[in-house]
Design an enzyme around this catalytic site. Structure first.
Site, mmCIF file in Angstrom:
data_model
loop_
_atom_site.group_PDB
_atom_site.id
_atom_site.type_symbol
_atom_site.label_atom_id
_atom_site.label_comp_id
_atom_site.label_asym_id
_atom_site.label_seq_id
_atom_site.Cartn_x
_atom_site.Cartn_y
_atom_site.Cartn_z
ATOM 1 N N TYR A 1 2.899 2.176 19.559
ATOM 2 C CA TYR A 1 1.954 1.166 19.339
ATOM 3 C C TYR A 1 0.500 2.532 19.861
ATOM 4 C CZ TYR A 1 -1.895 -1.713 17.344
ATOM 5 O OH TYR A 1 -2.782 -2.818 17.335
ATOM 6 N N VAL B 1 0.672 -1.313 0.082
ATOM 7 C CA VAL B 1 0.419 -0.100 0.213
ATOM 8 C C VAL B 1 1.051 1.040 0.013
ATOM 9 C CG1 VAL B 1 -1.713 -1.060 1.127
ATOM 10 C CG2 VAL B 1 -0.267 0.117 2.649
ATOM 11 N N ASN C 1 -7.194 -1.361 6.858
ATOM 12 C CA ASN C 1 -6.077 -2.226 8.359
ATOM 13 C C ASN C 1 -5.119 -2.648 8.212
ATOM 14 O OD1 ASN C 1 -7.271 -4.629 9.960
ATOM 15 N ND2 ASN C 1 -6.021 -5.620 8.417
ATOM 16 N N SER D 1 0.245 5.378 17.491
ATOM 17 C CA SER D 1 0.026 5.743 16.815
ATOM 18 C C SER D 1 -1.631 5.434 16.201
ATOM 19 C CB SER D 1 1.055 4.229 15.753
ATOM 20 O OG SER D 1 0.265 3.221 16.200
ATOM 21 N N SER E 1 -7.696 0.567 17.854
ATOM 22 C CA SER E 1 -6.688 -0.458 18.718
ATOM 23 C C SER E 1 -7.802 0.062 20.236
ATOM 24 C CB SER E 1 -5.986 -0.378 19.097
ATOM 25 O OG SER E 1 -5.099 -1.737 19.912
#
Length: 245
Positions: free
Chosen positions: A150, A64, A85, A153, A137
């Protein structure tokens, strides 16, 4: 029990990171509900397996972040749904995170989502009921040891989701996120094999169980469909109660 098999009929859905785990589950479920699915993944064998499971799915074996992907995107006249995703994780205390790790997480979890979405806006704007679903998340709402990159982000994903939802609402494009707790996927399986870490995870989830890829896919289908036509700028937390504490 499940959704009507014509829930996504006449919709074209592009899903990044569709080769494994949550992305694969989303691709298979969307196709079973009548959508034309474009599944994007870097690994040809993963796409071959996906198409073998459902021959109606179209596989794009491409990164991507590559020029090839963005060229292919320009060939799409209209698209009705996008599931962003793609994502990675690099677990370590901040003091041990390398510059390469910092750049990798930012590039894959934030920059690529921004660029993919921007590139698809012209095609999405031509749909009568377009919907973008960003994979976030529970770590987009809380903090956790060893996960500064993480969490950073995924907090960014939540910010992007809200801001873009407001910006393009008048174009008829909705933007939402789904925020799972730990799901046993190829990315998380090695982590969950550590007994101490597994005990920590289950200790934080009031429902005392992990989410399944199907749990996440079901939420994505709801947000892609007209069942959620007045929902934008929101997040569905699939966390068993983790963030409610």
């Amino acid at each position: 029990m499940g959704y009507s098999k014509d829930l996504l009929v006449n919709k074209t859905i592009l899903i990044t990171g569709a080769g494994k785990g949550i992305g694969r589950a989303c691709a298979l479920l969307a196709s079973s509900l009548g959508a034309k699915v474009i599944a994007v993944a870097r690994t040809q064998s993963d796409l071959d397996s996906l198409v073998e499971a459902d021959a109606h799915i179209v596989g794009w074996p491409v990164d991507v972040n590559s020029a090839e992907f963005f060229l292919k995107v320009t060939e799409l006249e209209t698209i009705d749904g996008l599931i962003n995703n793609v994502g990675i994780n690099r677990v370590a205390p901040m003091s041990e995170q390398s510059d390469d790790n910092i750049d990798s997480v930012i590039d894959m979890n934030i920059r690529s989502m921004y660029k993919v979405t921007k590139a698809l806006l012209p095609a999405l704007s031509k749909s009568n009921s377009a919907s973008i679903v960003n994979m976030s998340s529970q770590m987009g709402f809380v903090g956790s040891p060893g996960r500064t990159l993480y969490c950073m982000s995924k907090h960014a994903v939540e910010g992007l989701t809200k801001s873009l939802a407001v910006e393009i609402a008048e174009q008829g494009i909705r933007v939402n996120s789904v925020a799972p707790t730990f799901v046993e996927t190829p990315m998380t399986k090695p982590m969950l094999e550590d007994e101490a870490f597994r005990d920590f995870v289950f200790g934080m989830i009031p429902m005392k169980k992990l989410a399944s890829t199907g749990d996440v896919a079901n939420a994505c289908m709801f947000l892609l469909s007209n069942l959620s036509q007045m929902i934008t700028g929101s997040s569905i937390k699939i966390d068993g109660g983790w963030t409610a504490q």
